[in-house]
Design an enzyme around this catalytic site. Structure first.
Site, mmCIF file in Angstrom:
data_model
loop_
_atom_site.group_PDB
_atom_site.id
_atom_site.type_symbol
_atom_site.label_atom_id
_atom_site.label_comp_id
_atom_site.label_asym_id
_atom_site.label_seq_id
_atom_site.Cartn_x
_atom_site.Cartn_y
_atom_site.Cartn_z
ATOM 1 N N ARG A 271 54.069 -47.577 -56.653
ATOM 2 C CA ARG A 271 53.326 -46.606 -57.591
ATOM 3 C C ARG A 271 53.149 -47.912 -59.391
ATOM 4 O O ARG A 271 53.709 -46.941 -60.049
ATOM 5 C CB ARG A 271 54.373 -45.488 -57.348
ATOM 6 C CG ARG A 271 53.013 -43.959 -58.260
ATOM 7 C CD ARG A 271 54.701 -43.483 -58.832
ATOM 8 N NE ARG A 271 54.832 -43.403 -59.564
ATOM 9 C CZ ARG A 271 56.419 -43.534 -60.587
ATOM 10 N NH1 ARG A 271 57.210 -42.904 -59.577
ATOM 11 N NH2 ARG A 271 56.595 -43.757 -61.552
ATOM 12 N N HIS A 275 54.931 -40.761 -62.459
ATOM 13 C CA HIS A 275 54.860 -39.946 -60.825
ATOM 14 C C HIS A 275 53.548 -39.219 -60.683
ATOM 15 O O HIS A 275 53.020 -38.569 -59.949
ATOM 16 C CB HIS A 275 55.943 -39.590 -61.266
ATOM 17 C CG HIS A 275 56.345 -38.427 -59.999
ATOM 18 N ND1 HIS A 275 56.381 -38.853 -58.805
ATOM 19 C CD2 HIS A 275 56.481 -37.231 -59.884
ATOM 20 C CE1 HIS A 275 56.918 -38.027 -58.402
ATOM 21 N NE2 HIS A 275 56.521 -36.180 -59.020
ATOM 22 N N TYR A 284 61.470 -45.863 -67.356
ATOM 23 C CA TYR A 284 62.556 -45.737 -66.385
ATOM 24 C C TYR A 284 62.067 -47.626 -66.093
ATOM 25 O O TYR A 284 63.294 -47.631 -65.251
ATOM 26 C CB TYR A 284 63.234 -44.490 -65.349
ATOM 27 C CG TYR A 284 61.887 -44.303 -64.815
ATOM 28 C CD1 TYR A 284 61.040 -44.949 -63.670
ATOM 29 C CD2 TYR A 284 61.136 -43.013 -64.973
ATOM 30 C CE1 TYR A 284 60.069 -44.388 -63.496
ATOM 31 C CE2 TYR A 284 59.470 -42.713 -64.880
ATOM 32 C CZ TYR A 284 59.162 -43.174 -63.378
ATOM 33 O OH TYR A 284 58.164 -43.180 -62.914
#
Ligand SMILES: Cc1ncc(C[n+]2csc(CCOP(=O)(O)OP(=O)(O)O)c2C)c(N)n1
Length: 382
Positions: A271, A275, A284
């Site tokens: 990805r 998100h 992160y």
């Protein structure tokens, strides 16, 4: 005299010979993700398939960029981009026949559009306007599922029911790596294997479930290995290699159609964006990791293959970009129109027979709307 001798006649009976119920060998995934692009096998691919994949991947990338821009303009509530995952999205749609069914998750708008759903209707749910936004029966596409993995038992139920009725239907269900930790994933795969239902499960392993990396999600050797525990084959494929994903999914669909039962396909991808537009991925993961994946880009991989085979030149690339630009312009224009909505629709299609509570809430809202209409625009402002 030993204890055993005292017992004298005791002779343990050997247990019945044990055999595994099926040989797990053929169910095991390959050690490495399956690849076609950049290998000799790609030379045998029909140029029409290569071109069809390329045009749709280019459009898909532009669609993601446009939808993300619409969130910034307040025209879309939320958008989970599939940039970097276009090969999986498009190959999933192309692997199915018209009579088959697609069961997407919230990230799979591109697959939904590639299957023929209107690009604006595919975004209705994410705009928060209406329920699904498109007619699931028209293109045989189930609603984009926000609750993780709930689409999987639905896919199995539909496929199994179709088979009982003698209908030639395969269901392809899409889920993320995080979704594989849900109970619904287990129940769906177990039922599918026991019933030999004509289903293909496509797990897009994009590395993260929001901020949770795969290493914290599972201790399995790979997600494809989970298939063996259910008694179905697991296939591991490079999810950025559109030809490889298309070949593996087409094979799994054929197998399901011929009565061979379900397959679990793990497509290893990434990805590239956050998100959703509401997430900050820099909290992160590092830029270096993202950069590595950007160098294994699904659109560029395909572009290189087409160019190498003399099937694509500057002119062809420009034509693909122009086609994608026209689609984006149309999407932008239509998403900028205010939707005409009746708030009372909120209560329709929730239950076949509305519950007393729902009826009460509906009456309350109707009374409020009527009072507001009587008060006129000035009353609304107060
Ligand atoms: C049943 C359920 N639990 C939790 C959530 C909240 N949630 C939304 S997206 C998400 C992460 C899912 O990650 P993954 O399955 O890997 O799919 P991806 O978003 O990476 O495509 C979570 C936990 C949800 N939507 N549904």
């Amino acid at each position: 005299m030993t204890v055993m001798e005292q017992r004298g006649a005791y002779r343990p009976t050997p247990p019945p010979a044990w055999q595994p119920r099926t040989d797990p060998g053929p169910l095991l995934p390959d050690a490495e993700p399956y690849r076609v692009l950049g290998t000799g096998a790609a030379d045998r691919t029909d140029p029409r398939l290569l071109r069809a994949l390329y045009a749709r991947l280019v459009r898909g990338r532009r669609y993601n960029a446009q939808a993300t821009a619409l969130t910034r303009q307040g025209r879309l509530a939320v958008y989970p981009s599939s940039t970097g995952q276009e090969a999986c999205e498009i190959a999933a749609a192309l692997a199915l026949e018209e009579r088959d069914w697609l069961f997407p998750s919230y990230r799979d708008t591109l697959a939904v559009v590639a299957r023929g759903v209107d690009p604006v209707e595919a975004l209705t749910l994410l705009r928060g306007d209406w329920h699904t936004g498109y007619d699931p029966y028209e293109h045989r596409v189930a609603p984009l599922s926000t609750p993780l993995a709930t689409q999987l038992p639905h896919a199995v139920g539909l496929a199994h029911a179709a088979r009982l009725k003698g209908d030639d239907v395969v269901a392809l269900a899409m889920v993320g790596d995080g979704g594989t930790s849900e109970g619904d994933f287990h129940e769906a795969l177990n039922f599918a294997a026991v019933w030999r239902a004509p289903v293909v499960f496509l797990v897009q392993n994009n590395g993260f479930a929001i901020s949770v990396p795969l290493a914290k999600q599972t201790a399995a050797p790979s997600l494809a290995h989970k298939a063996v525990g259910y008694g179905m084959p697991g296939r591991l494929v490079d999810g950025n290699d559109a030809l490889a994903v298309h070949e593996v999914l087409t094979g799994a669909v054929r197998r399901a159609r011929e009565g061979g039962g379900p397959t679990l396909v793990e497509a290893v991808t990434y990805r590239v964006e956050a998100h959703t537009n509401a997430d900050d991925a820099t909290r992160y993961r590092g830029d270096a990791e993202v950069e590595t994946w950007r160098r294994h880009d699904p659109v560029e991989l395909l572009e290189r293959e087409l160019t190498r085979r003399g099937l694509l030149d500057e002119e062809g690339m420009r034509a693909a970009r122009e086609d994608a630009e026209a689609m984006a312009a149309d999407l932008r224009a239509r998403m900028n129109e205010d939707a005409v909505l009746d708030p009372m629709d909120l209560f329709d299609h929730v239950y076949a027979e509305p519950t007393p509570q729902l009826r009460e809430q509906r009456d309350l809202l109707r009374a409020e709307l009527e009072a507001a209409a009587e008060a006129g625009p000035e009353g609304e402002e107060r």
